[in-house]
Design a protein around this motif. Structure first.
Motif, PDB file in Angstrom:
ATOM      1  N   UNK A 164       0.748  -1.195   0.026  1.00 19.15           N
ATOM      2  CA  UNK A 164      -0.121  -0.204   0.145  1.00 19.15           C
ATOM      3  C   UNK A 164       0.905   1.385   0.073  1.00 19.15           C
ATOM      4  N   UNK A 165       1.778   1.295   0.800  1.00 19.10           N
ATOM      5  CA  UNK A 165       2.658   2.661   0.925  1.00 19.10           C
ATOM      6  C   UNK A 165       3.478   2.953  -0.320  1.00 19.10           C
ATOM      7  N   UNK A 166       3.878   1.774  -1.170  1.00 23.38           N
ATOM      8  CA  UNK A 166       4.649   2.156  -2.219  1.00 23.38           C
ATOM      9  C   UNK A 166       3.687   2.305  -3.541  1.00 23.38           C
ATOM     10  N   UNK A 167       2.579   1.326  -3.712  1.00 25.56           N
ATOM     11  CA  UNK A 167       1.905   1.608  -4.724  1.00 25.56           C
ATOM     12  C   UNK A 167       0.533   2.496  -4.662  1.00 25.56           C
ATOM     13  N   UNK A 168       0.152   2.552  -3.320  1.00 29.55           N
ATOM     14  CA  UNK A 168      -0.976   3.595  -3.507  1.00 29.55           C
ATOM     15  C   UNK A 168      -0.674   4.779  -2.606  1.00 29.55           C
ATOM     16  N   UNK A 169       0.070   4.806  -1.553  1.00 29.64           N
ATOM     17  CA  UNK A 169       0.340   6.222  -1.255  1.00 29.64           C
ATOM     18  C   UNK A 169       1.579   6.672  -1.885  1.00 29.64           C
ATOM     19  N   UNK A 170       2.283   5.892  -2.676  1.00 30.14           N
ATOM     20  CA  UNK A 170       3.385   6.315  -3.492  1.00 30.14           C
ATOM     21  C   UNK A 170       4.370   7.066  -2.659  1.00 30.14           C
ATOM     22  N   UNK A 171       4.807   6.535  -1.639  1.00 30.62           N
ATOM     23  CA  UNK A 171       5.958   6.753  -0.718  1.00 30.62           C
ATOM     24  C   UNK A 171       7.210   7.148  -1.420  1.00 30.62           C
ATOM     25  N   UNK A 172       7.649   6.375  -2.619  1.00 26.17           N
ATOM     26  CA  UNK A 172       8.650   6.691  -3.336  1.00 26.17           C
ATOM     27  C   UNK A 172       8.360   7.161  -4.661  1.00 26.17           C
ATOM     28  N   UNK A 173       7.123   7.956  -4.737  1.00 26.94           N
ATOM     29  CA  UNK A 173       6.754   8.533  -5.979  1.00 26.94           C
ATOM     30  C   UNK A 173       6.394   7.267  -6.984  1.00 26.94           C
ATOM     31  N   UNK A 174       7.100   7.900  -8.530  1.00 21.01           N
ATOM     32  CA  UNK A 174       6.650   7.039  -9.638  1.00 21.01           C
ATOM     33  C   UNK A 174       7.385   5.786  -9.547  1.00 21.01           C
ATOM     34  N   UNK A 175       8.430   6.076  -8.731  1.00 24.99           N
ATOM     35  CA  UNK A 175       9.429   4.582  -8.576  1.00 24.99           C
ATOM     36  C   UNK A 175       8.482   3.458  -8.245  1.00 24.99           C
ATOM     37  N   UNK A 176       7.210   3.849  -7.480  1.00 23.05           N
ATOM     38  CA  UNK A 176       6.552   2.677  -7.160  1.00 23.05           C
ATOM     39  C   UNK A 176       5.410   2.203  -7.897  1.00 23.05           C
ATOM     40  N   UNK A 177       5.372   2.509  -9.280  1.00 21.95           N
ATOM     41  CA  UNK A 177       4.561   2.199  -9.984  1.00 21.95           C
ATOM     42  C   UNK A 177       4.217   0.592 -10.277  1.00 21.95           C
ATOM     43  N   UNK A 178       5.513  -0.029 -10.075  1.00 27.57           N
ATOM     44  CA  UNK A 178       5.813  -1.299 -10.207  1.00 27.57           C
ATOM     45  C   UNK A 178       6.213  -1.766  -8.862  1.00 27.57           C
ATOM     46  N   UNK A 179       5.951  -2.969  -8.496  1.00 29.88           N
ATOM     47  CA  UNK A 179       7.039  -3.521  -7.485  1.00 29.88           C
ATOM     48  C   UNK A 179       7.428  -4.844  -7.769  1.00 29.88           C
ATOM     49  N   UNK A 180       8.653  -5.226  -6.946  1.00 36.67           N
ATOM     50  CA  UNK A 180       9.032  -6.495  -7.308  1.00 36.67           C
ATOM     51  C   UNK A 180       8.916  -7.333  -5.757  1.00 36.67           C
ATOM     52  N   UNK A 181       8.478  -8.352  -5.854  1.00 30.87           N
ATOM     53  CA  UNK A 181       8.227  -9.168  -4.501  1.00 30.87           C
ATOM     54  C   UNK A 181       9.134 -10.320  -4.578  1.00 30.87           C
ATOM     55  N   UNK A 182      10.319 -10.595  -3.715  1.00 30.81           N
ATOM     56  CA  UNK A 182      11.146 -11.369  -3.922  1.00 30.81           C
ATOM     57  C   UNK A 182      11.393 -12.308  -2.818  1.00 30.81           C
ATOM     58  N   UNK A 183      11.840 -13.348  -2.710  1.00 32.02           N
ATOM     59  CA  UNK A 183      12.211 -14.365  -1.659  1.00 32.02           C
ATOM     60  C   UNK A 183      13.193 -13.774  -0.809  1.00 32.02           C
ATOM     61  N   UNK A 184      13.157 -14.040   0.489  1.00 28.48           N
ATOM     62  CA  UNK A 184      14.116 -13.316   1.316  1.00 28.48           C
ATOM     63  C   UNK A 184      15.366 -14.348   1.481  1.00 28.48           C
ATOM     64  N   UNK A 185      16.667 -13.704   1.319  1.00 30.94           N
ATOM     65  CA  UNK A 185      17.744 -14.541   1.313  1.00 30.94           C
ATOM     66  C   UNK A 185      18.299 -14.101   2.649  1.00 30.94           C
ATOM     67  N   UNK A 186      18.997 -15.158   3.322  1.00 34.91           N
ATOM     68  CA  UNK A 186      19.589 -15.041   4.762  1.00 34.91           C
ATOM     69  C   UNK A 186      20.997 -15.310   4.504  1.00 34.91           C
ATOM     70  N   UNK A 187      21.849 -14.458   5.006  1.00 34.72           N
ATOM     71  CA  UNK A 187      23.392 -14.661   4.390  1.00 34.72           C
ATOM     72  C   UNK A 187      24.249 -13.461   5.060  1.00 34.72           C
TER      73      UNK A 187
END
Ligand code: AMP
Ligand code: GLY
Length: 445
Positions: free
Chosen positions: A167-190
């Motif tokens: 919501x904060x990236x795509x709806x509230x546009x916390x980072x402006x137009x940088x948030x028009x698309x999102x990537x969702x990725x696996x969490x890597x531990x290392x």
């Protein structure tokens, strides 16, 4: 040569400092620069994104070579515009800089050229993004597609956190137009590390490794920042891991960029997670890391200018760089409140005392010079000026040491002498490196 350096952070101060040591260089300008840079270069009051203004300046002042620090002018196409006018400039073209400018493009390249990275999906719709998170579960990493000054990545440990992040990236546009698309990725531990190379589009020349401290609080807690400190080398990168990074990540990316018609010239920065001794890419950047560049350049013994010229002129093959065996540590001093709201204009004291410490350089980031109004001066009387804070990350106190303990102690000795109202810094920079550096592994440069 007359050199123009573009930017105003700690990275640019380190570049100006290193370039100023080259016998090839007669004069350095920096646009817009900061208080520390003004001691060794002439600051020019042009913003780093004012490409037309920078071109006019370069032509008028017969600049021989321009070096770009930050990503934004690169993604805006500063290199293309300079080259159109026959001006020599260091950095990737607009098309090549997309490797940092769009995380979706970077992931596309990694998938296509089989470069190890976290599994992911990209989304234009917040509903699809949320459905995907419910399907794969947590922990999960949500990233804004575009540039967000190192802050557009949110690590989520619960589904609620992930929904809020989307919501904060795509709806509230916390980072402006940088948030028009999102990537969702696996969490890597290392263990994270940064690995940079010079590339002339064809050949590469690796730079000493480094490790950043992204989070604001000790123990790697709290929100991510642009970087609260760094050290070089990164003991987690052994000789054999360095070779694997070059063979499985750097070379495939550089040759892939050429195949895509986006020949990559400049610095390629790979932000890595080393998981059970295997490197995975978290991100690519199209420029020197900040603050990694500060400790790395403290260790660089060779002249950097011929290397940069050979990148631009496509003659990198066979070039070498000599590095000091001594490790280096950079402690970032920030304005209280950073990475959220913070105040500017606080007077910084103790800089001259810190400078007296051997093997220590105080690189300035968000600083400026304030000339206070004063009554007319009597003959022979000097008007004073103050160095004041002018940004979130303010200084990078950077030292070389005989070992990591020595470098850390020296850097913190410098930090202890510098004061301003609200100064904040982490107290554990470099500590992670000590146990690994004591083991008998062969650490890469
Ligand atoms: P990035 O800007 O993509 O490098 O992400 C900023 C920071 O977020 C990284 O330096 C890591 O600390 C963290 N991060 C990013 N991606 C992942 C991931 N897939 N798994 C774990 N941590 C990550
Ligand atoms: N220190 C991380 C970066 O330069 O992106």
């Amino acid at each position: 040569m007359k050199i123009l350096i573009i930017g105003s952070g700690g990275r640019e101060h380190a570049l100006v400092w290193k370039i100023s040591q080259s016998p090839l260089v007669k004069k350095i300008y920096c646009a817009p620069g900061n208080a520390g840079i003004s001691e060794i270069a002439e600051n020019v009051n042009i913003e780093s994104t004012d490409i037309t203004g920078l071109i006019e300046f370069a032509i008028k002042n017969s600049i021989d070579f321009t070096v770009v620090g930050p990503e934004l002018p690169l993604t805006l196409g500063i290199v293309n515009e300079f080259e159109k006018r026959g001006l020599k400039i260091f950095g990737p073209s607009k098309e090549a800089a997309e490797i940092e400018g769009s995380k979706v493009f970077a992931k596309y390249m990694m998938k296509k050229y089989k470069i190890p990275t976290a599994k992911y999906e990209s989304f234009n719709s917040q509903k699809d993004a949320k459905d995907y998170v419910s399907k794969i579960g947590v922990p999960v990493v949500i990233k804004a597609d575009g540039l967000a000054a190192g802050k557009g990545v949110i690590i989520c440990n619960t589904i609620e956190e992930a929904v809020r992040a989307i919501d904060s990236i795509m709806v509230e546009k916390l980072f402006g137009s940088a948030g028009n698309k999102v990537i969702i990725e696996e969490y890597l531990k290392g263990e994270e590390a940064s690995f940079m190379v010079f590339s002339d589009g064809e050949d590469i020349l690796p730079i000493a490794s480094a490790q950043d401290h992204k989070q604001i609080y000790d123990g790697d807690r709290g929100p991510n920042t642009g970087g609260m400190g760094a050290y070089s080398p990164a003991p987690v990168i052994t000789d054999s891991i360095a070779k694997e990074i070059i063979d499985t990540i750097i070379r495939p990316l550089i040759s892939g960029m050429k195949k895509e018609g986006k020949t990559y010239k400049g610095i390629l920065y790979a932000g890595l997670m080393i998981v059970n001794d295997s490197p995975f890419v978290l991100e690519f950047n199209c420029r020197f890391g900040d603050p990694e560049t500060q400790p790395i350049l403290m260790r660089m013994k060779s002249d950097i200018v011929p290397v940069m010229l050979s990148v631009v002129e496509g003659r990198l093959k066979g070039k070498e760089i000599q590095w000091s065996n001594e490790p280096s540590v950079c402690v970032v001093m920030a304005a209280g409140g950073y990475p959220d709201k913070y105040e500017k204009g606080k007077e910084i004291k103790g800089l001259d005392e810190a400078k007296k410490i051997e093997n220590l350089v105080v690189f300035h980031a968000g600083t400026s010079i304030l000339i206070p109004p004063h009554p007319p001066l009597a003959k022979g009387e000097k008007g004073g000026f103050k160095v004041v804070t002018n940004g979130g990350r303010v200084l990078g106190v950077t030292s070389l040491g005989t070992n990591f303990e020595d470098a850390i102690n020296r850097a913190y000795k410098g930090v202890g002498l510098i004061k301003w109202d609200g100064a904040y810094y982490r107290r554990d920079i470099g500590r992670k490196a000590i146990p690994i550096s004591r083991k008998s592994v062969k650490i890469s440069t």
